[in-house]
Design a protein around this motif. Structure first.
Motif, PDB file in Angstrom:
ATOM      1  N   MET A 167      77.371  42.428  71.161  1.00 47.81           N
ATOM      2  CA  MET A 167      78.538  40.892  71.217  1.00 47.81           C
ATOM      3  C   MET A 167      79.015  40.742  72.308  1.00 47.81           C
ATOM      4  O   MET A 167      79.158  39.904  72.457  1.00 47.81           O
ATOM      5  CB  MET A 167      79.114  41.847  70.284  1.00 47.81           C
ATOM      6  N   ILE A 168      78.788  41.902  72.809  1.00 51.94           N
ATOM      7  CA  ILE A 168      79.314  41.443  74.489  1.00 51.94           C
ATOM      8  C   ILE A 168      78.421  40.550  75.332  1.00 51.94           C
ATOM      9  O   ILE A 168      78.486  39.535  75.942  1.00 51.94           O
ATOM     10  CB  ILE A 168      78.718  42.261  75.227  1.00 51.94           C
ATOM     11  N   GLU A 169      76.946  40.936  74.972  1.00 51.36           N
ATOM     12  CA  GLU A 169      76.616  40.452  75.923  1.00 51.36           C
ATOM     13  C   GLU A 169      75.722  38.988  75.316  1.00 51.36           C
ATOM     14  O   GLU A 169      75.818  37.513  76.348  1.00 51.36           O
ATOM     15  CB  GLU A 169      75.135  41.290  76.250  1.00 51.36           C
ATOM     16  N   ASN A 170      76.109  38.531  74.371  1.00 52.01           N
ATOM     17  CA  ASN A 170      75.766  37.163  73.090  1.00 52.01           C
ATOM     18  C   ASN A 170      76.332  36.143  73.789  1.00 52.01           C
ATOM     19  O   ASN A 170      76.365  35.488  73.605  1.00 52.01           O
ATOM     20  CB  ASN A 170      75.686  37.549  71.911  1.00 52.01           C
ATOM     21  N   THR A 171      77.874  36.378  73.459  1.00 52.29           N
ATOM     22  CA  THR A 171      79.337  36.078  73.438  1.00 52.29           C
ATOM     23  C   THR A 171      79.146  35.831  74.939  1.00 52.29           C
ATOM     24  O   THR A 171      79.484  34.528  75.213  1.00 52.29           O
ATOM     25  CB  THR A 171      80.168  36.804  73.522  1.00 52.29           C
ATOM     26  N   ALA A 172      78.937  36.996  75.695  1.00 53.87           N
ATOM     27  CA  ALA A 172      79.159  36.016  77.401  1.00 53.87           C
ATOM     28  C   ALA A 172      78.423  34.820  77.241  1.00 53.87           C
ATOM     29  O   ALA A 172      78.778  33.822  77.429  1.00 53.87           O
ATOM     30  CB  ALA A 172      78.887  37.402  78.354  1.00 53.87           C
ATOM     31  N   LYS A 173      77.033  35.399  77.883  1.00 46.40           N
ATOM     32  CA  LYS A 173      75.759  33.911  77.549  1.00 46.40           C
ATOM     33  C   LYS A 173      76.196  33.148  77.185  1.00 46.40           C
ATOM     34  O   LYS A 173      76.002  31.925  77.529  1.00 46.40           O
ATOM     35  CB  LYS A 173      74.608  35.147  76.592  1.00 46.40           C
ATOM     36  N   LYS A 174      76.689  32.838  75.626  1.00 41.78           N
ATOM     37  CA  LYS A 174      77.302  31.710  75.307  1.00 41.78           C
ATOM     38  C   LYS A 174      78.077  30.744  75.823  1.00 41.78           C
ATOM     39  O   LYS A 174      78.143  29.942  76.112  1.00 41.78           O
ATOM     40  CB  LYS A 174      77.221  31.203  73.376  1.00 41.78           C
ATOM     41  N   GLU A 175      79.183  31.924  76.436  1.00 43.12           N
ATOM     42  CA  GLU A 175      79.686  30.842  77.104  1.00 43.12           C
ATOM     43  C   GLU A 175      79.997  30.616  78.642  1.00 43.12           C
ATOM     44  O   GLU A 175      80.740  30.632  79.154  1.00 43.12           O
ATOM     45  CB  GLU A 175      81.350  31.950  76.725  1.00 43.12           C
ATOM     46  N   GLY A 176      78.650  30.998  79.131  1.00 43.74           N
ATOM     47  CA  GLY A 176      78.384  31.225  79.971  1.00 43.74           C
ATOM     48  C   GLY A 176      79.097  31.759  81.023  1.00 43.74           C
ATOM     49  O   GLY A 176      78.593  31.085  82.798  1.00 43.74           O
ATOM     50  N   ILE A 177      79.484  32.924  81.195  1.00 45.26           N
ATOM     51  CA  ILE A 177      79.790  34.228  81.621  1.00 45.26           C
ATOM     52  C   ILE A 177      79.287  35.180  81.923  1.00 45.26           C
ATOM     53  O   ILE A 177      77.916  36.023  80.895  1.00 45.26           O
ATOM     54  CB  ILE A 177      80.937  34.854  80.882  1.00 45.26           C
ATOM     55  N   PRO A 178      78.423  35.770  83.152  1.00 43.11           N
ATOM     56  CA  PRO A 178      77.235  36.748  83.539  1.00 43.11           C
ATOM     57  C   PRO A 178      78.196  37.807  83.207  1.00 43.11           C
ATOM     58  O   PRO A 178      78.141  38.222  83.929  1.00 43.11           O
ATOM     59  CB  PRO A 178      77.240  36.353  85.112  1.00 43.11           C
ATOM     60  N   LEU A 179      77.508  38.633  82.233  1.00 40.52           N
ATOM     61  CA  LEU A 179      78.462  39.710  81.604  1.00 40.52           C
ATOM     62  C   LEU A 179      77.573  40.707  81.150  1.00 40.52           C
ATOM     63  O   LEU A 179      76.794  40.204  79.955  1.00 40.52           O
ATOM     64  CB  LEU A 179      79.754  39.838  80.852  1.00 40.52           C
ATOM     65  N   LYS A 180      76.477  41.982  82.157  1.00 39.07           N
ATOM     66  CA  LYS A 180      76.106  43.228  81.105  1.00 39.07           C
ATOM     67  C   LYS A 180      77.589  44.126  80.183  1.00 39.07           C
ATOM     68  O   LYS A 180      78.039  43.985  81.306  1.00 39.07           O
ATOM     69  CB  LYS A 180      74.805  43.320  82.033  1.00 39.07           C
ATOM     70  N   ARG A 181      76.507  44.703  78.752  1.00 41.75           N
ATOM     71  CA  ARG A 181      77.336  45.873  78.825  1.00 41.75           C
ATOM     72  C   ARG A 181      77.623  46.726  79.989  1.00 41.75           C
ATOM     73  O   ARG A 181      79.068  47.444  80.426  1.00 41.75           O
ATOM     74  CB  ARG A 181      76.493  46.724  77.814  1.00 41.75           C
ATOM     75  N   GLU A 182      77.533  47.387  81.409  1.00 42.46           N
ATOM     76  CA  GLU A 182      77.363  47.624  82.022  1.00 42.46           C
ATOM     77  C   GLU A 182      77.841  47.000  82.955  1.00 42.46           C
ATOM     78  O   GLU A 182      78.849  48.362  84.349  1.00 42.46           O
ATOM     79  CB  GLU A 182      75.738  48.277  82.900  1.00 42.46           C
ATOM     80  N   ASP A 183      78.943  46.328  83.076  1.00 48.65           N
ATOM     81  CA  ASP A 183      79.827  45.349  84.091  1.00 48.65           C
ATOM     82  C   ASP A 183      81.019  45.779  83.430  1.00 48.65           C
ATOM     83  O   ASP A 183      82.083  46.257  84.195  1.00 48.65           O
ATOM     84  CB  ASP A 183      79.756  44.020  84.258  1.00 48.65           C
TER      85      ASP A 183
END
Ligand code: SF4
Ligand code: URA
Length: 251
Positions: free
Chosen positions: A127-143
């Motif tokens: 949920m974190i990584e896919n949502t961020a990716k779709k929104e163009g936000i480079p966010l990983k779980r470890e962030d």
């Protein structure tokens, strides 16, 4: 520690909603059992138990995750210690702008000592990584930083009871105060209750901003609920909640 410093420490903890102090054996002298019974609203008095007493690891304003973990120690403060394999403290980037708060460890989390590593955890990561990716936000779980209201697994994954939430919640509050994220995401009813203390459920509170102390809180569904939910509406809603959250934190 002098009287003024001690007064500031106690005021700081009172502001965090901590009304009882638990002193680890070995860290303080005679009278520690009595100190644990004293409410924090009591002002330190000359000649009282408080006067001149050292409170290691309880410094106001410079609390750290390391100190909090050290204070938890091999905790037996509530009955949940009986069934645990590992204390699940929390994981992630200590410099994070975003903290996710779940309920408590499940079986896999208890075995590994890490939060959200089982099935619900895999969904949370996606949920974190896919949502961020779709929104163009480079966010990983470890962030981000991920933790729970209670640090020990409740038996049969039952919900934590109010006294367990209150006792262990002190450590959650200290984690949040030490991390000072830009926003907090409450996952499900237990985290929402612990942070907001409201009687309404997640369905009513999700999708809009609330506050814990001065920190913005977004409420959304717990990933375990989404795994069980038959219809797609809550899944779409959770996705909308995370979009709002990520844009607020990272735009
Ligand atoms: Fe201590 Fe929290 Fe575990 Fe209870 S759940 S024993 S308060 S660490
Ligand atoms: N559910 C939670 O609330 N927390 C975890 O760490 C795992 C599952």
């Amino acid at each position: 520690m002098n009287r003024e410093e001690l007064g500031r420490v106690l005021a700081y903890y009172r502001d965090l909603g901590i009304t009882e102090l638990y002193i680890r054996p070995g860290l303080s002298g005679p009278g520690q059992a009595m100190l644990a019974e004293e409410p924090l609203s009591k002002e330190p008095q000359e000649g009282s138990l408080f006067a001149g007493m050292e409170l290691p690891g309880l410094a106001a304003g410079d609390d750290t995750l390391e100190k909090i973990r050290a204070d938890i120690g091999d905790c037996t403060r509530c009955r949940l210690h009986q069934g645990r394999t590992n204390i699940v403290f929390g994981v992630g980037n200590p410099q994070t702008k975003l903290v996710f708060v779940g309920e408590g460890p499940g079986e896999e989390e208890d075995l590994q000592g890490l939060p959200f590593v089982g099935r619900a955890g895999q969904l949370l990561t996606a949920m974190i990584e896919n949502t961020a990716k779709k929104e163009g936000i480079p966010l990983k779980r470890e962030d981000v930083y991920i933790c729970n209201v209670v640090k020990c697994r409740p038996p049969q994954n039952r919900a934590p009871q109010p006294d367990e939430m209150e006792i262990c919640g002190q450590f959650l509050f200290r984690q949040l105060a030490a991390l000072r994220p830009k926003a907090i995401c409450a996952l499900g009813g237990t985290a929402t209750k612990a942070l907001l203390g409201k009687k309404e459920g997640v369905t009513r509170l999700r999708g809009s901003w609330h506050k814990w102390r001065d920190m913005p809180v977004m409420v959304t569904y717990h990933p375990s609920f989404l795994l069980r939910a038959y219809n797609v509406v809550p899944k779409r809603e959770a996705w909308e909640d995370l979009k709002k959250l990520f844009h607020f934190v990272y735009d």
